[in-house]
Write an enzyme that holds these catalytic residues in place. Structure first.
Site, PDB file in Angstrom:
ATOM      1  N   GLY A   1     -15.280  -9.054 114.241  1.00  0.00           N
ATOM      2  CA  GLY A   1     -15.829  -9.004 112.870  1.00  0.00           C
ATOM      3  C   GLY A   1     -16.868 -10.066 112.563  1.00  0.00           C
TER       4      GLY A   1
ATOM      5  CB  ILE B   1     -15.673 -15.210 116.245  1.00  0.00           C
ATOM      6  CG1 ILE B   1     -16.240 -15.927 117.474  1.00  0.00           C
ATOM      7  CG2 ILE B   1     -15.266 -16.198 115.152  1.00  0.00           C
ATOM      8  CD1 ILE B   1     -15.419 -17.018 118.041  1.00  0.00           C
ATOM      9  N   GLY B   2     -13.002 -13.067 115.170  1.00  0.00           N
ATOM     10  CA  GLY B   2     -12.643 -12.230 114.026  1.00  0.00           C
ATOM     11  C   GLY B   2     -11.649 -13.035 113.212  1.00  0.00           C
ATOM     12  CG  ASN B   3      -8.357 -12.610 109.769  1.00  0.00           C
ATOM     13  OD1 ASN B   3      -8.699 -13.734 109.381  1.00  0.00           O
ATOM     14  ND2 ASN B   3      -7.495 -11.855 109.139  1.00  0.00           N
TER      15      ASN B   3
ATOM     16  CD  GLU C   1      -9.245  -5.524 120.629  1.00  0.00           C
ATOM     17  OE1 GLU C   1      -9.579  -5.401 119.437  1.00  0.00           O
ATOM     18  OE2 GLU C   1      -8.423  -6.370 121.009  1.00  0.00           O
TER      19      GLU C   1
ATOM     20  CG  ASN D   1      -2.906  -2.694 117.517  1.00  0.00           C
ATOM     21  OD1 ASN D   1      -1.801  -3.232 117.583  1.00  0.00           O
ATOM     22  ND2 ASN D   1      -4.025  -3.380 117.351  1.00  0.00           N
TER      23      ASN D   1
ATOM     24  NE  ARG E   1      -3.645  -5.746 120.757  1.00  0.00           N
ATOM     25  CZ  ARG E   1      -3.873  -6.538 119.725  1.00  0.00           C
ATOM     26  NH1 ARG E   1      -3.850  -6.068 118.502  1.00  0.00           N
ATOM     27  NH2 ARG E   1      -4.134  -7.800 119.915  1.00  0.00           N
TER      28      ARG E   1
ATOM     29  N   GLY F   1     -18.177 -12.481 114.882  1.00  0.00           N
ATOM     30  CA  GLY F   1     -19.150 -12.590 115.974  1.00  0.00           C
ATOM     31  C   GLY F   1     -20.235 -11.518 115.902  1.00  0.00           C
ATOM     32  CD  GLU F   2     -18.450  -6.392 116.750  1.00  0.00           C
ATOM     33  OE1 GLU F   2     -18.616  -5.493 115.897  1.00  0.00           O
ATOM     34  OE2 GLU F   2     -17.506  -6.386 117.566  1.00  0.00           O
TER      35      GLU F   2
ATOM     36  CE  LYS G   1      -5.721  -2.705 112.727  1.00  0.00           C
ATOM     37  NZ  LYS G   1      -6.176  -3.860 113.405  1.00  0.00           N
TER      38      LYS G   1
ATOM     39  NE  ARG H   1     -16.420  -9.712 104.613  1.00  0.00           N
ATOM     40  CZ  ARG H   1     -15.877  -8.543 104.899  1.00  0.00           C
ATOM     41  NH1 ARG H   1     -16.628  -7.470 104.949  1.00  0.00           N
ATOM     42  NH2 ARG H   1     -14.584  -8.424 105.130  1.00  0.00           N
TER      43      ARG H   1
ATOM     44  CG  HIS I   1      -8.363 -11.576 121.126  1.00  0.00           C
ATOM     45  ND1 HIS I   1      -8.653 -12.805 120.591  1.00  0.00           N
ATOM     46  CD2 HIS I   1      -7.859 -10.850 120.119  1.00  0.00           C
ATOM     47  CE1 HIS I   1      -8.338 -12.826 119.306  1.00  0.00           C
ATOM     48  NE2 HIS I   1      -7.843 -11.633 118.997  1.00  0.00           N
TER      49      HIS I   1
ATOM     50  NE  ARG J   1      -3.235 -16.161 114.297  1.00  0.00           N
ATOM     51  CZ  ARG J   1      -3.662 -15.164 115.051  1.00  0.00           C
ATOM     52  NH1 ARG J   1      -4.335 -15.401 116.161  1.00  0.00           N
ATOM     53  NH2 ARG J   1      -3.418 -13.916 114.716  1.00  0.00           N
TER      54      ARG J   1
HETATM   55  P1  AMP Z   1     -11.774  -8.743 112.678  1.00  0.00           P
HETATM   56  O1  AMP Z   1     -10.487  -9.510 112.743  1.00  0.00           O
HETATM   57  O2  AMP Z   1     -12.468  -8.637 113.997  1.00  0.00           O
HETATM   58  O3  AMP Z   1     -11.653  -7.431 111.953  1.00  0.00           O
HETATM   59  O4  AMP Z   1     -12.767  -9.624 111.778  1.00  0.00           O
HETATM   60  C1  AMP Z   1     -12.492  -9.928 110.425  1.00  0.00           C
HETATM   61  C2  AMP Z   1     -13.475 -10.979 109.956  1.00  0.00           C
HETATM   62  O5  AMP Z   1     -14.819 -10.492 110.107  1.00  0.00           O
HETATM   63  C3  AMP Z   1     -13.314 -11.369 108.498  1.00  0.00           C
HETATM   64  O6  AMP Z   1     -13.313 -12.785 108.365  1.00  0.00           O
HETATM   65  C4  AMP Z   1     -14.566 -10.796 107.850  1.00  0.00           C
HETATM   66  O7  AMP Z   1     -15.006 -11.566 106.785  1.00  0.00           O
HETATM   67  C5  AMP Z   1     -15.566 -10.887 108.989  1.00  0.00           C
HETATM   68  N1  AMP Z   1     -16.720 -10.045 108.703  1.00  0.00           N
HETATM   69  C6  AMP Z   1     -16.766  -8.695 108.635  1.00  0.00           C
HETATM   70  N2  AMP Z   1     -18.000  -8.298 108.247  1.00  0.00           N
HETATM   71  C7  AMP Z   1     -18.743  -9.434 108.075  1.00  0.00           C
HETATM   72  C8  AMP Z   1     -20.071  -9.724 107.686  1.00  0.00           C
HETATM   73  N3  AMP Z   1     -20.899  -8.720 107.370  1.00  0.00           N
HETATM   74  N4  AMP Z   1     -20.489 -11.019 107.635  1.00  0.00           N
HETATM   75  C9  AMP Z   1     -19.646 -12.022 107.936  1.00  0.00           C
HETATM   76  N5  AMP Z   1     -18.384 -11.824 108.301  1.00  0.00           N
HETATM   77  C10 AMP Z   1     -17.920 -10.547 108.380  1.00  0.00           C
END
Ligand code: AMP
Length: 393
Positions: A326, A204-206, A380, A7, A88, A328-329, A14, A280, A177, A236
């Site tokens: 990040g 739901i991540g960054n 992914e 990626n 990717r 969502g999980e 990555k 967080r 995605h 965003r």
């Molecule tokens: P990603 O883009 O999928 O890597 O997700 C990044 C996001 O996941 C960031 O906002 C992190 O703060 C969030 N994240 C990762 N670990 C945790 C956690 N243990 N609790 C809450 N948010 C998390």
């Protein structure tokens, strides 16, 4: 058989080396700050992270660094062990309805889509060319973020803008995605042992997007022409009235580019909370009673629930709701706040399970929930490696 998933971004690369078809990760890592004197190379070996700081002027240097490390660390005895590379690519437009084996024509077609993804496609191509230079004999397969959404019909992907914008410039919703939405919805179908499912995946991540999947096909998604559309994200804004751009141009004397950049980089969690782009930090502030942090989460979870409600109507029901990426999980708060807003659809979480599980596949709805709610960690890289295998076969 060993396959590398790559990626490549404008300043980062990555990678993950996988053993296929067992789908085990052999090693993974990231090269950051490419083009900088203070580049960072991180590689994970047997659970340990090795981090090096060094100048990494170009993507070619980054690729050499990664491949040399695979030999030096005795992860590979020779490059001949790598039998395919999956890349990717963010934007496949309407030109790519499937992944493709890279050749000159494929590169030209990806280049021709750069207008639609100026930050991403050129960087993806630099990564592809750098890997092809070092591994010229193996198949290189491009896997697009957009192809999974190519099953959307025109009523879902068209904007109500002048039709000529679509005809002349490809102005429409593409969605992103895709590999993640496909991976997670296929896992849901495998868990429930059914192909005829109505699923919503919340990645739901960054970056964050939702996808409605009916009978294994994407029928709608929240991101659009670019990854800016949809729900608010780390930095965003998600959807705003486009008239905001004209107003801010007049009030703050900014250019359109500067305003779009603020919608991409200074909005979302960061913009509303004034605290951080990281969920967080927002959650910590929320727990301490910070009102802006509470508002930040309320705006995002309302919008997520709005999309899920509209997908429920569009698909004529909902069998499974899946949280991934990040936030969502890992975030039980986010999942709880979203599901509480969906009570009218018969969605009920098991609070005890929801608050105790993170980062692993798990059913988190209660027995009497009308919709099965899952955490399904996305992967992914595996999806990309599977695509490489499909083409090698
Ligand atoms: P990603 O883009 O999928 O890597 O997700 C990044 C996001 O996941 C960031 O906002 C992190 O703060 C969030 N994240 C990762 N670990 C945790 C956690 N243990 N609790 C809450 N948010 C998390």
């Amino acid at each position: 058989m060993k396959i590398i998933s790559v990626n490549a971004g404008s300043s980062s690369l990555k990678f993950q080396l996988l053993s296929m078809p067992s789908e085990e990760t052999i090693t993974s890592g990231i090269v950051e700050r490419i083009g900088d004197e203070n580049g960072i190379f991180t590689i994970k070996v047997e659970g340990k992270k090795i981090v090096k700081e060094l100048p990494i002027p170009t993507h070619n240097v980054a690729v050499d660094l990664v491949l040399a490390a695979l030999l030096d660390l005795k992860i590979l005895s020779s490059f001949d062990e790598i039998e395919g590379v999956g890349h990717r690519v963010v934007q496949g437009g309407e030109l790519f309805k499937d992944s493709a084996v890279v050749n000159d024509d494929v590169i030209k077609r990806i280049e021709s889509l750069s207008d639609l993804a100026p930050l991403h496609n050129p960087a993806n191509i630099i990564g592809i060319k750098a890997f092809m230079k070092v591994l010229p004999k193996v198949p290189h397969v491009v896997v697009f973020d957009t192809t999974f959404h190519s099953s959307m019909t025109d009523e879902a992907f068209m904007y109500a803008t002048p039709y000529s914008w679509y005809q002349n410039y490809g102005v429409r919703k593409y969605g992103f995605h895709g590999t993640s939405h496909q991976y997670v919805s296929e896992r849901a179908a495998a868990i429930l042992k059914r192909d005829d499912l109505k699923v919503v995946v919340c990645h739901i991540g960054n970056g964050a997007s939702l996808c409605a999947i009916k009978n294994g096909k994407s029928v709608d998604t929240s991101m659009g022409l670019t990854p800016l559309e949809g729900i608010p994200m780390g930095t965003r804004s998600g959807n705003v009235d486009p008239a905001v751009i004209e107003l801010i141009k007049q009030k703050e004397g900014l250019t359109v580019e500067e305003i779009i950049s603020a919608l991409n980089k200074k909005s979302g969690y960061l913009g509303v909370s004034g605290i951080s782009h990281d969920s967080r930090d927002i959650e910590d502030a929320y727990v301490e009673g910070n009102k802006r942090a509470e508002l930040t989460l309320a705006i995002q979870t309302k919008r997520i629930a709005d999309y899920i409600g509209s997908y429920y109507v569009y698909m004529g029901g909902l069998d499974a709701l899946c949280f991934t990426a990040g936030i969502g999980e890992n975030s039980s708060y986010l999942r709880k706040m979203v599901c509480e807003r969906l009570g009218v659809l018969g969605v009920k979480l098991d609070d005890q399970i929801n608050s105790s599980v993170r980062g692993k596949e798990c059913l988190i709805s209660s027995e009497d929930s009308k919709v099965a709610v899952y955490i399904i960690p996305t992967n992914e890289e595996v999806m990309i490696a599977r695509e490489v295998m499909r083409f090698i076969k």
